[in-house]
Design a protein around this motif. Sequence first.
Motif, mmCIF file in Angstrom:
data_model
loop_
_atom_site.group_PDB
_atom_site.id
_atom_site.type_symbol
_atom_site.label_atom_id
_atom_site.label_comp_id
_atom_site.label_asym_id
_atom_site.label_seq_id
_atom_site.Cartn_x
_atom_site.Cartn_y
_atom_site.Cartn_z
ATOM 1 N N VAL A 3 -27.603 -2.830 -43.386
ATOM 2 C CA VAL A 3 -27.215 -2.109 -42.183
ATOM 3 C C VAL A 3 -25.748 -2.409 -41.898
ATOM 4 O O VAL A 3 -25.313 -3.555 -41.984
ATOM 5 C CB VAL A 3 -28.090 -2.544 -40.989
ATOM 6 N N ARG A 4 -24.996 -1.370 -41.568
ATOM 7 C CA ARG A 4 -23.590 -1.533 -41.202
ATOM 8 C C ARG A 4 -23.201 -0.443 -40.221
ATOM 9 O O ARG A 4 -23.912 0.547 -40.055
ATOM 10 C CB ARG A 4 -22.692 -1.492 -42.434
ATOM 11 N N SER A 5 -22.071 -0.635 -39.579
ATOM 12 C CA SER A 5 -21.529 0.388 -38.681
ATOM 13 C C SER A 5 -21.070 1.582 -39.497
ATOM 14 O O SER A 5 -20.516 1.425 -40.594
ATOM 15 C CB SER A 5 -20.344 -0.162 -37.890
ATOM 16 N N ALA A 6 -21.284 2.753 -38.962
ATOM 17 C CA ALA A 6 -20.811 3.972 -39.617
ATOM 18 C C ALA A 6 -19.300 4.082 -39.447
ATOM 19 O O ALA A 6 -18.735 3.587 -38.470
ATOM 20 C CB ALA A 6 -21.490 5.191 -39.016
ATOM 21 N N SER A 7 -18.657 4.740 -40.403
ATOM 22 C CA SER A 7 -17.218 4.997 -40.314
ATOM 23 C C SER A 7 -16.984 6.501 -40.443
ATOM 24 O O SER A 7 -17.888 7.258 -40.808
ATOM 25 C CB SER A 7 -16.474 4.267 -41.436
ATOM 26 N N GLN A 8 -15.778 6.910 -40.173
ATOM 27 C CA GLN A 8 -15.446 8.328 -40.277
ATOM 28 C C GLN A 8 -15.698 8.851 -41.701
ATOM 29 O O GLN A 8 -16.109 9.993 -41.881
ATOM 30 C CB GLN A 8 -13.990 8.572 -39.868
ATOM 31 N N GLN A 9 -15.491 8.004 -42.703
ATOM 32 C CA GLN A 9 -15.708 8.413 -44.092
ATOM 33 C C GLN A 9 -17.185 8.704 -44.392
ATOM 34 O O GLN A 9 -17.497 9.381 -45.361
ATOM 35 C CB GLN A 9 -15.199 7.334 -45.061
ATOM 36 N N ASP A 10 -18.088 8.202 -43.564
ATOM 37 C CA ASP A 10 -19.528 8.409 -43.762
ATOM 38 C C ASP A 10 -20.043 9.708 -43.161
ATOM 39 O O ASP A 10 -21.160 10.131 -43.467
ATOM 40 C CB ASP A 10 -20.328 7.268 -43.115
ATOM 41 N N LEU A 11 -19.284 10.331 -42.288
ATOM 42 C CA LEU A 11 -19.825 11.392 -41.449
ATOM 43 C C LEU A 11 -20.334 12.605 -42.210
ATOM 44 O O LEU A 11 -21.373 13.163 -41.868
ATOM 45 C CB LEU A 11 -18.800 11.809 -40.394
ATOM 46 N N GLU A 12 -19.651 13.026 -43.249
ATOM 47 C CA GLU A 12 -20.130 14.186 -44.013
ATOM 48 C C GLU A 12 -21.457 13.863 -44.702
ATOM 49 O O GLU A 12 -22.379 14.683 -44.697
ATOM 50 C CB GLU A 12 -19.090 14.642 -45.035
#
Length: 162
Positions: A3-12
């Motif tokens: 589990v980790r925090s989402a980043s902008q690179q993950d959004l798509e």
Amino acid sequence: MWVRSASQQDLEIVSNMLTETWHDTYDQIYGREKVAELTSQWHSVSALKQRLNKPRSEFIICDDGAEIGAMAYASQIDNETTMLHQLYVRPSTQGQGLGEKLLIEVEACFPDVRKIRLEVEEANDRAMKFYERNGFKKVGTSPDCGVKGSGIPAVIMEKVIW
């Protein structure tokens, strides 16, 4: 998966995962066209981006380095309550404990709240049973799951965590 925090690179990737998951779960309930309409609004990259840096919120994912298998988004709505807005597990990774991992992390992210609340579509029996197994109890209903005017009946559930 960890589990980790989402980043902008993950959004798509998260957007695509949500679309896949919603079609798998809701096409038979609401129809493919309605699901496509809802996912294009609720799960677009721009809609997800608004959640990334919202104060008093957490946007987390389960990731194994090759695939994002699940996601959750929660925000603290008052001094004692966190609202779990989203928790979805990719169909190919369901049954592996990812949903439970995300619930544990959401609880840990908001240590000062007394309860976690969520809305789940009445027609989604699998999700209702999942939340019940994880300590949530039905406390009410809503005619509009997710957003006002959605027309999707929902059960409101809560879990007291201290």
